[in-house]
Scaffold this motif. Structure first.
Motif, PDB file in Angstrom:
ATOM      1  N   SER A   1       2.499  22.768 -11.025  1.00 18.01           N
ATOM      2  CA  SER A   1       1.055  22.833 -10.782  1.00 18.01           C
ATOM      3  C   SER A   1       0.542  21.555 -10.124  1.00 18.01           C
ATOM      4  O   SER A   1      -0.320  21.600  -9.234  1.00 18.01           O
ATOM      5  CB  SER A   1       0.311  23.092 -12.094  1.00 18.01           C
ATOM      6  N   VAL A   2       1.054  20.408 -10.542  1.00 23.01           N
ATOM      7  CA  VAL A   2       0.606  19.144  -9.943  1.00 23.01           C
ATOM      8  C   VAL A   2       1.031  19.066  -8.485  1.00 23.01           C
ATOM      9  O   VAL A   2       0.260  18.651  -7.612  1.00 23.01           O
ATOM     10  CB  VAL A   2       1.170  17.948 -10.739  1.00 23.01           C
TER      11      VAL A   2
ATOM     12  N   SER B   1      -0.948  10.924  -8.759  1.00 23.62           N
ATOM     13  CA  SER B   1       0.207  11.305  -9.562  1.00 23.62           C
ATOM     14  C   SER B   1      -0.111  11.071 -11.023  1.00 23.62           C
ATOM     15  O   SER B   1      -0.993  10.278 -11.383  1.00 23.62           O
ATOM     16  CB  SER B   1       1.431  10.485  -9.144  1.00 23.62           C
ATOM     17  N   LEU B   2       0.617  11.748 -11.900  1.00 28.13           N
ATOM     18  CA  LEU B   2       0.403  11.540 -13.328  1.00 28.13           C
ATOM     19  C   LEU B   2       0.800  10.131 -13.746  1.00 28.13           C
ATOM     20  O   LEU B   2       0.234   9.570 -14.692  1.00 28.13           O
ATOM     21  CB  LEU B   2       1.198  12.572 -14.133  1.00 28.13           C
ATOM     22  N   GLU B   3       1.754   9.564 -13.042  1.00 27.83           N
ATOM     23  CA  GLU B   3       2.148   8.183 -13.340  1.00 27.83           C
ATOM     24  C   GLU B   3       1.004   7.213 -13.043  1.00 27.83           C
ATOM     25  O   GLU B   3       0.742   6.287 -13.819  1.00 27.83           O
ATOM     26  CB  GLU B   3       3.387   7.803 -12.528  1.00 27.83           C
ATOM     27  N   VAL B   4       0.325   7.433 -11.921  1.00 34.01           N
ATOM     28  CA  VAL B   4      -0.826   6.590 -11.598  1.00 34.01           C
ATOM     29  C   VAL B   4      -1.964   6.862 -12.575  1.00 34.01           C
ATOM     30  O   VAL B   4      -2.651   5.927 -13.022  1.00 34.01           O
ATOM     31  CB  VAL B   4      -1.267   6.830 -10.143  1.00 34.01           C
TER      32      VAL B   4
ATOM     33  N   PRO C   1      -8.523  13.920 -10.008  1.00 32.76           N
ATOM     34  CA  PRO C   1      -8.241  12.907 -11.043  1.00 32.76           C
ATOM     35  C   PRO C   1      -8.463  13.433 -12.455  1.00 32.76           C
ATOM     36  O   PRO C   1      -7.690  13.124 -13.375  1.00 32.76           O
ATOM     37  CB  PRO C   1      -9.216  11.770 -10.697  1.00 32.76           C
ATOM     38  N   GLU C   2      -9.517  14.225 -12.646  1.00 35.80           N
ATOM     39  CA  GLU C   2      -9.775  14.800 -13.971  1.00 35.80           C
ATOM     40  C   GLU C   2      -8.652  15.755 -14.366  1.00 35.80           C
ATOM     41  O   GLU C   2      -8.231  15.789 -15.537  1.00 35.80           O
ATOM     42  CB  GLU C   2     -11.118  15.519 -13.976  1.00 35.80           C
ATOM     43  N   TYR C   3      -8.162  16.532 -13.407  1.00 35.96           N
ATOM     44  CA  TYR C   3      -7.042  17.441 -13.688  1.00 35.96           C
ATOM     45  C   TYR C   3      -5.801  16.650 -14.103  1.00 35.96           C
ATOM     46  O   TYR C   3      -5.111  17.007 -15.065  1.00 35.96           O
ATOM     47  CB  TYR C   3      -6.736  18.299 -12.464  1.00 35.96           C
ATOM     48  N   ALA C   4      -5.518  15.563 -13.373  1.00 36.07           N
ATOM     49  CA  ALA C   4      -4.350  14.741 -13.702  1.00 36.07           C
ATOM     50  C   ALA C   4      -4.481  14.141 -15.096  1.00 36.07           C
ATOM     51  O   ALA C   4      -3.502  14.074 -15.850  1.00 36.07           O
ATOM     52  CB  ALA C   4      -4.175  13.643 -12.659  1.00 36.07           C
TER      53      ALA C   4
ATOM     54  N   LEU D   1       0.851  -1.181   0.000  1.00 33.20           N
ATOM     55  CA  LEU D   1       0.000   0.000   0.000  1.00 33.20           C
ATOM     56  C   LEU D   1       0.890   1.235   0.000  1.00 33.20           C
ATOM     57  O   LEU D   1       1.819   1.332   0.813  1.00 33.20           O
ATOM     58  CB  LEU D   1      -0.911   0.024   1.233  1.00 33.20           C
ATOM     59  N   VAL D   2       0.628   2.171  -0.886  1.00 36.07           N
ATOM     60  CA  VAL D   2       1.449   3.377  -1.001  1.00 36.07           C
ATOM     61  C   VAL D   2       0.543   4.589  -0.863  1.00 36.07           C
ATOM     62  O   VAL D   2      -0.420   4.755  -1.623  1.00 36.07           O
ATOM     63  CB  VAL D   2       2.199   3.436  -2.347  1.00 36.07           C
ATOM     64  N   TRP D   3       0.851   5.431   0.112  1.00 39.37           N
ATOM     65  CA  TRP D   3       0.079   6.645   0.315  1.00 39.37           C
ATOM     66  C   TRP D   3       0.778   7.830  -0.353  1.00 39.37           C
ATOM     67  O   TRP D   3       1.945   8.100  -0.103  1.00 39.37           O
ATOM     68  CB  TRP D   3      -0.107   6.936   1.812  1.00 39.37           C
ATOM     69  N   ASP D   4       0.063   8.529  -1.241  1.00 35.12           N
ATOM     70  CA  ASP D   4       0.523   9.768  -1.880  1.00 35.12           C
ATOM     71  C   ASP D   4       1.846   9.553  -2.616  1.00 35.12           C
ATOM     72  O   ASP D   4       2.858  10.194  -2.329  1.00 35.12           O
ATOM     73  CB  ASP D   4       0.663  10.873  -0.833  1.00 35.12           C
TER      74      ASP D   4
END
Length: 669
Positions: A514-515, A316-319, A553-556, A274-277
């Motif tokens: 921005s992210v 994250s953008l990777e996720v 999520p939509e922003y990412a 489990l990874v938080w943030d």
């Protein structure tokens, strides 16, 4: 002595030299053949330099592949099997992906040895000969029912997947709010971890920093007895960290919680990571081979068929990329949750001076009103007093004449000093216009706290920044001035939150500005009490709009789409090569000779550009090219390291390779 005993050991030596990054065969002395085992530390000789190195046994064989005479293991340093086959394989996979050395990965995975701690652990193991035979299904003592916490958040199906799913890969929405001093986001992950332990599995919970570790321990304490919780983070004393690491080797299922290197923990019967943030910069490894916690988690989950969960308020953008590929399954909350967020500037007339004040009137009003009910948070960008200065006449940034670092006022009435080398500059003069006057270009947490103390006399003011050890506060009214990520957690949440310096956060010259800003704002806003208001001070930007509407999520997804069009990471991967002009040129020639990397492949070379010493090349490439590119660069690192001329006594000559390779470097754009 039986002929079935192993005669040859394969050893990974603890050396950063790329030419030694392979399994070396050594003969096992007769007296050690009954005692030596896989995972143990040994000392071995290096013939080429007439010295010894420590290493780890990764395999035992009855015969060698090498036809010549083998060197002999010098010493069995320890009989503790500290390197498990799973971590050995993971280290190799991480090194291959990053064109690095497995020894460097193992340095991150296995803490420094403490002989006294290890001896006590070995004696305890010997006193419990059945310790390795314990059933993996041993049921842990559970204080609160973890699934009863998960079901209201995610529904029965998703809760069951989090608690008992097999090799699921999930990106879950994090709930907002605070429950008895613990963010509900960490409470959800702790409940999922506890449910897994109750089912007989171990869990790794990776969080960004020590504050999150403390909060996660508090959350896990609601569900599990202390003996099932292991803390493994770099802030612990070396002996304590090694003791916690050895505890992970025990056969009893439990939760291992810690910061970025916890991802390498040798948890027995591991079932979930489990990874938080995961987008937090603390997860970026600063040591070679520079693999981020996210990437290692992805590799480990794939290799060991684990459930993998990423949770964040701002993905994250990777996720986001993995969700878009359907590699990760998004798990929404049953009932969408969002703090009450208002714009502190738009509520006023746009052209009035108050609309452009650092703390607009509306923010003051909300802070004053909220102080009647509990603590109020003011988030700022930077720590310190006045962390950024410029010329009062021409606005040229004030720089240190020694190292070029930015000048600051570290405290009231102090002369300007360098943020990097601490050099004092009481007689600073602008190199452009000659003016000696300085102006503030930003205010830090301490200066903001000073101003608030004057504006709210008699009110307690708490400063929380990177140097602060404050993790939690009670619900008594106070003003908390905190930098991003350092916000202490109140017992019931903040009665009010003001997000300052938002435009300055977005103005940083980084692709991820921005992210990162949205992530910091979201994590702070999520600490609000349900009745609280969150005031964001600044203009209406896409990131601010995503915060107000709570549509991170939509922003990412939109940001990732733009990156894909422009061929920027994480839509593509990046590798940076630095070294002498000749070394960089040879590295490019090696790449060009690989069939998969021929012109026409999804590969773009930027540079070379001159550096202080040598030059640098940045290469953008598609994910499918990662394996052949890393293999080619690793071969070039070995060639470069082994082709130097030997140094002859009394003469010049000889040089060490300066070629460096870093995959996915942060802040490259």
């Amino acid at each position: 002595m039986s002929d079935d005993l192993p005669r040859v050991a394969r050893v990974v030596v603890a050396s950063p030299l790329p030419q030694l990054d392979r399994e070396l065969e050594y003969e096992i002395p007769v007296e050690l053949r009954e005692r030596i085992g896989v995972g143990m530390r040994v000392a071995v000789p290096l013939r080429t330099s007439n010295r010894q190195l420590q290493g780890f046994v990764v395999a035992l064989e009855r015969a060698a592949e090498y036809g010549g005479k083998l060197a002999t293991i010098t010493e069995l340093v320890s009989t503790a099997r500290v390197l498990t086959p799973e971590i050995a394989g993971l280290a190799r996979a991480v090194a291959d992906r990053q064109a690095g050395c497995a020894a460097d990965v193992l340095r991150l995975a296995i803490p420094a040895r403490s002989v006294r701690v290890e001896q006590r652990w070995l004696e305890a193991q010997a006193a419990r000969p059945d310790a390795r035979d314990q059933s993996a299904s041993a049921v842990a003592s559970v204080l609160d029912d973890p699934e009863a916490t998960l079901v209201p958040m995610y529904g029965p199906d998703a809760a069951a997947l989090l608690a008992r799913g097999s090799a699921a890969r999930l990106a879950i929405d994090a709930p907002v709010g605070v429950d008895a001093g613990v963010p509900r986001s960490l409470l959800a992950l702790s409940a999922a971890a506890a449910a897994r332990v109750r089912a007989g599995e171990s869990v790794i919970l990776a969080v960004p920093d020590y504050r999150d570790v403390e909060l996660a321990l508090k959350a896990l304490g609601r569900f599990l007895e202390t003996s099932r919780i292991r803390r493994l983070d770099t802030r612990a004393k070396p002996a304590d960290r090694y003791a916690a690491f050895l505890a992970c080797l025990d056969d009893t299922p439990g939760v291992v919680v810690g910061t970025r290197s916890v991802i390498y923990a040798p948890a027995s019967h591991l079932g979930a990571v489990l990874v938080w943030d995961d987008g937090d910069e603390s997860f970026i490894e600063q040591l070679a081979p520079y693999a981020s916690t996210r990437d290692v988690a992805l590799l480990r989950a794939e290799r060991e068929s684990l459930t993998l969960v990423f949770a964040a308020h701002t993905p994250s953008l990777e996720v986001a990329r993995l969700v878009g590929m359907h590699w990760l399954t998004p798990v929404p909350l049953v009932r969408p949750e969002a703090p009450k967020i208002i714009s502190g500037s738009q509520a006023l007339a746009e052209e009035t001076p108050a609309a452009h004040a650092r703390i607009p009137a509306l923010a003051w009003q909300e802070a004053r009103r909220a102080l009647e009910h509990g603590p109020v948070l003011l988030q700022v960008v930077r720590a310190g007093y006045i962390p950024s200065l410029s010329c009062a006449r021409c606005r040229t940034p004030a720089r240190c004449s020694v190292c070029g670092g930015a000048l600051e006022f570290a405290r009231p009435s102090a002369p300007p000093s360098c943020r990097v080398c601490d050099a004092l500059h009481p007689e600073w003069q602008c190199p452009e216009c000659g003016d000696k006057r300085l102006r503030n270009t930003s205010l830090g947490a301490e200066r903001t706290a000073e101003e608030l103390g004057r504006a709210f006399p008699g009110t307690r003011v708490v400063v929380a920044d990177g140097a602060s050890e404050t993790v939690s506060i009670d619900d008594r009214p106070c003003l908390v001035v905190a930098t991003r990520g350092a916000e202490p957690v109140p017992t019931s949440g903040y009665a009010g939150i003001v997000l300052l310096d938002t435009e300055r956060s977005l103005a940083q010259e980084r692709l991820d500005a921005s992210v990162d800003a949205l992530r910091g704002w979201s994590n702070a806003a999520a600490l609000a009490h349900p009745s609280a208001k969150v005031v964001i001070v600044g203009g209406e930007t896409p990131a601010a709009h995503a915060l107000r509407t709570w549509q991170q999520p939509e922003y990412a997804t939109r940001e990732l789409s733009e990156r894909r069009e422009l061929h920027f990471p994480p839509a593509v991967r990046v590798v940076a090569l630095t070294g002498t002009d000749e070394e960089v040129r040879r590295a490019l020639s090696t790449i060009e000779a690989v069939p998969e990397l021929q012109p026409g492949a999804a590969l773009q070379v930027l540079g070379p550009t001159p550096q202080e010493v040598g030059s640098r090349v940045v290469i953008k490439f598609g994910y499918a090219l990662g394996t052949p590119l890393a293999k080619a660069l690793k071969s070039e690192l070995v060639r470069s390291a082994t082709s130097r001329r030997p140094r002859v006594a009394g003469r010049g000559g000889g040089h060490a390779s300066t070629l460096r390779v870093r995959f996915d470097p942060p802040g490259i754009f």
